[in-house]
Write an enzyme that holds these catalytic residues in place. Sequence first.
Site, PDB file in Angstrom:
ATOM      1  N   LYS A 133      29.469  43.544  32.884  1.00 58.42           N
ATOM      2  CA  LYS A 133      30.513  43.083  33.806  1.00 58.42           C
ATOM      3  C   LYS A 133      30.420  41.563  33.837  1.00 58.42           C
ATOM      4  O   LYS A 133      29.486  40.987  34.400  1.00 58.42           O
ATOM      5  CB  LYS A 133      30.313  43.663  35.201  1.00 58.42           C
ATOM      6  CG  LYS A 133      31.417  43.251  36.169  1.00 58.42           C
ATOM      7  CD  LYS A 133      31.301  44.017  37.476  1.00 58.42           C
ATOM      8  CE  LYS A 133      32.472  43.783  38.404  1.00 58.42           C
ATOM      9  NZ  LYS A 133      32.748  42.386  38.722  1.00 58.42           N
ATOM     10  N   LEU A 156      37.555  46.916  40.730  1.00 59.24           N
ATOM     11  CA  LEU A 156      36.657  48.038  40.448  1.00 59.24           C
ATOM     12  C   LEU A 156      35.894  48.410  41.710  1.00 59.24           C
ATOM     13  O   LEU A 156      35.552  47.534  42.511  1.00 59.24           O
ATOM     14  CB  LEU A 156      35.640  47.657  39.369  1.00 59.24           C
ATOM     15  CG  LEU A 156      36.146  47.494  37.938  1.00 59.24           C
ATOM     16  CD1 LEU A 156      35.073  46.856  37.064  1.00 59.24           C
ATOM     17  CD2 LEU A 156      36.544  48.852  37.353  1.00 59.24           C
TER      18      LEU A 156
HETATM   19  S1  IVH Z   1      37.721  46.716  33.576  1.00 61.89           S
HETATM   20  C1  IVH Z   1      41.086  48.629  35.724  1.00 61.89           C
HETATM   21  N1  IVH Z   1      35.687  45.644  32.335  1.00 61.89           N
HETATM   22  O1  IVH Z   1      35.519  42.834  37.222  1.00 61.89           O
HETATM   23  C2  IVH Z   1      39.805  48.177  35.176  1.00 61.89           C
HETATM   24  N2  IVH Z   1      36.504  44.581  34.285  1.00 61.89           N
HETATM   25  O2  IVH Z   1      35.337  43.666  39.992  1.00 61.89           O
HETATM   26  C3  IVH Z   1      39.391  46.846  35.672  1.00 61.89           C
HETATM   27  N3  IVH Z   1      35.298  42.540  34.870  1.00 61.89           N
HETATM   28  O3  IVH Z   1      38.940  42.673  37.871  1.00 61.89           O
HETATM   29  C4  IVH Z   1      38.857  45.969  34.666  1.00 61.89           C
HETATM   30  N4  IVH Z   1      33.897  42.577  33.200  1.00 61.89           N
HETATM   31  O4  IVH Z   1      37.889  40.858  36.370  1.00 61.89           O
HETATM   32  C5  IVH Z   1      36.529  45.553  33.370  1.00 61.89           C
HETATM   33  N5  IVH Z   1      33.902  44.792  31.131  1.00 61.89           N
HETATM   34  C6  IVH Z   1      34.751  44.712  32.157  1.00 61.89           C
HETATM   35  C7  IVH Z   1      34.683  43.654  33.078  1.00 61.89           C
HETATM   36  C8  IVH Z   1      35.578  43.641  34.154  1.00 61.89           C
HETATM   37  C9  IVH Z   1      34.289  41.921  34.263  1.00 61.89           C
HETATM   38  C10 IVH Z   1      35.943  42.074  36.110  1.00 61.89           C
HETATM   39  C11 IVH Z   1      37.446  42.157  36.111  1.00 61.89           C
HETATM   40  C12 IVH Z   1      37.769  43.050  37.265  1.00 61.89           C
HETATM   41  C13 IVH Z   1      36.577  42.852  38.128  1.00 61.89           C
HETATM   42  C14 IVH Z   1      36.402  43.934  39.147  1.00 61.89           C
END
Ligand code: IVH
Length: 704
Positions: free
Chosen positions: A120, A88
């Site tokens: 997150k 992200l």
């Molecule tokens: S969405 C394509 N939702 O944060 C969308 N990620 O820094 C990517 N993460 O790789 C994932 N909580 O490991 C999403 N509610 C959440 C999340 C989340 C933690 C992590 C995930 C991602 C990373 C990016």
Amino acid sequence: MDTMTTTPVLADAAAYARAVEDAKQAAAAYYAGGTSPLDDDAYDRLGRAIAAWEAEHPDQVRPDSPTDKVAGGAASGDVPHTRQMLSLDNVFSAEQFTSWAASLERRIGRSVERWSVEPKLDGLAIAARYERGRLARLITRGDGTAGEDVSHAIGTIVGLPERLTEPVTVEIRGEVLMTTEQFEAANPIRVAHGGEPFANPRNAAAGTLRAKDRPYTVEMTFFAYDVLPLNGSGTEAGDESGDGAGDAAGLDELAHSELIARAAALGLHTSRATAVPGRTAGATEEVLARVAEIAALRAELPFGIDGIVVKADLAADRREAGAGSRAPRWAVAYKLPAVEKVTRLLSVEWNVGRTGIIAPRAVLEPVEIDGSTVTYATLHNPSDITRRDLRLGDHVMVYKAGDIIPRVEAPVAHLRTGEEQPIGFPESCPQCGSEIDRSEQRWRCARGRDCHLVASLSYAVGRDQLDIEGLGASRIVQLVDAALVVDLADLFTLTREQLLGLERMGETSTDNLLAAIATARTRPLARVLCALGIRGTGRSMSRRIARHFATMDAVRAADAEAMQQVEGIGAEKAPVIVAELAELGAVVDKLVAAGVNMTEPGATPPPPPGTEPDTTEAVAGPLAGLSVVVTGAMTGALEALSRNQMNELIERAGGKSSSSVSKRTGLVVAGEKAGSKRTKAEELGIRLVDPEEFAVLLGDFLPV
Ligand code: IVH
């Protein structure tokens, strides 16, 4: 909330090359099982410095730069992902978020109709493949294109069931982490097996997930944040299996919020089951309000979050926004300030508290965390130090969020030089030299509360207890040194002559103090109980005991079983309280003899055991049966009341005071500057009143 800390500037190409090397090494360590030499904040800063230099020198970007790669290019694996597992992009302030949202809307040529806002989670991404409802394979994110098979972890992850509620073939993506409790449990097990402790829950989850054939297992928790169709799920060409999984067809058309609801219905754990559930929001202002709410709750969460993820909710918006090589364009991470930092453990202090508990406290090399400088952190108890394998001179991971007391999470064992020294435990009470009672986890001076009389008396005369003005710590030291006071009750028999004999004690202060002591004789029983400093009870528990029993005689007559009738006192606590009260018997007798009130106004004692409980007796008062939460600043007739006094008032008027808003809350008193509690009450449709309305409601119960 602006967490955009300063970005270091890289001087030249050599500094840039070094920074890229450092970042690569840190990322490699981070993704290989959690021994990064940099904390998250330092790693982020390095990344920003690299990105800034690259923006200035686009022709000199190194091919191995971590900036455009998932996992900084450090991770890999041999199981191809069905679809890329992306990272992200980050924003660090409301302004940055607003401009990110505007650029997304420009790209799709319309406004985003609905956003999804969720925590997150601070762990590791995994893909869980379910075939006909059975968990078949677990894969790490790896480099985003292929990951590592970690199916050996199946069965150790709470919230990731081996069977779904329906026989569908789908891929669930989400985060694996250790809750604070799981982390606290995991490290001692690891150390007991000869391993080095993990520095924090995230590292512990990373290391645990990848470790095969360990002789022990420790638990982790899963949170689902995406549902994807999988081969055979009916969305792919050639699926004619008719295996009942066809339901997964059309997943790509669902809104993100619908996907999460679907995941929960399939039996997966999602943020919905937490105090910070994912929610949808219309305008970006609404998104920011929810971001603030989640941020405010962060410190209380039983698991780590490092930001808030904001996603375009509708499938069409996401499809049209598309993705870059590293991150999607329809989602962004709103990062929160780092709450963990690495610093050094310089020494350990042993302090004796007001009940005689001897508590270790870590003295740290000062470190700035979340806007304040941290120099001390709690270390709980001696066995905790042993279990954590802490040593003097260790680099330690320190956690501090919001108003909570900073705590040492664990040593960063791989930074040890060999110079670290064992932590010495006291042989005798550091306050009075008496023996130490080591029979429980928390050590206690054998003299108990008598050991640190000054501390226990200071607490007893404090504003929320007996509230004796003019009796500060230095005055108490004088009284104790002059042997005029050896327990709490002695305060009530002090004479004018005795007080006048003290240094810096004139006629006026003496008379004022005597008047304050006289007033303190009339305090309700709850205050007296609290002042006694019974282990395991604080202000609200003392109030509950006092309201339940109504008189000190009834409290003292209670056995452990009767004590358990008080809300919040369980089988473990009850006998401790009964024993403490017995220990305090002589002091209570002296207090009674000195004319101190021993009843709770408005309360009626419980019927003697064996008699029929009086079921007709309802709690009286304008707040009867209501759970009431007070938030924000009180004004008008309530202005001078402390929170404790507000709680006393609520309980006198028949209500129950509580500090958090939930479905069970009946009324919220919201003063000026009320924040997230007010918002939550509005969302839940709970009755809200301002302090003035509340004062009217209380009528006769108001203090005069
Ligand atoms: S969405 C394509 N939702 O944060 C969308 N990620 O820094 C990517 N993460 O790789 C994932 N909580 O490991 C999403 N509610 C959440 C999340 C989340 C933690 C992590 C995930 C991602 C990373 C990016």
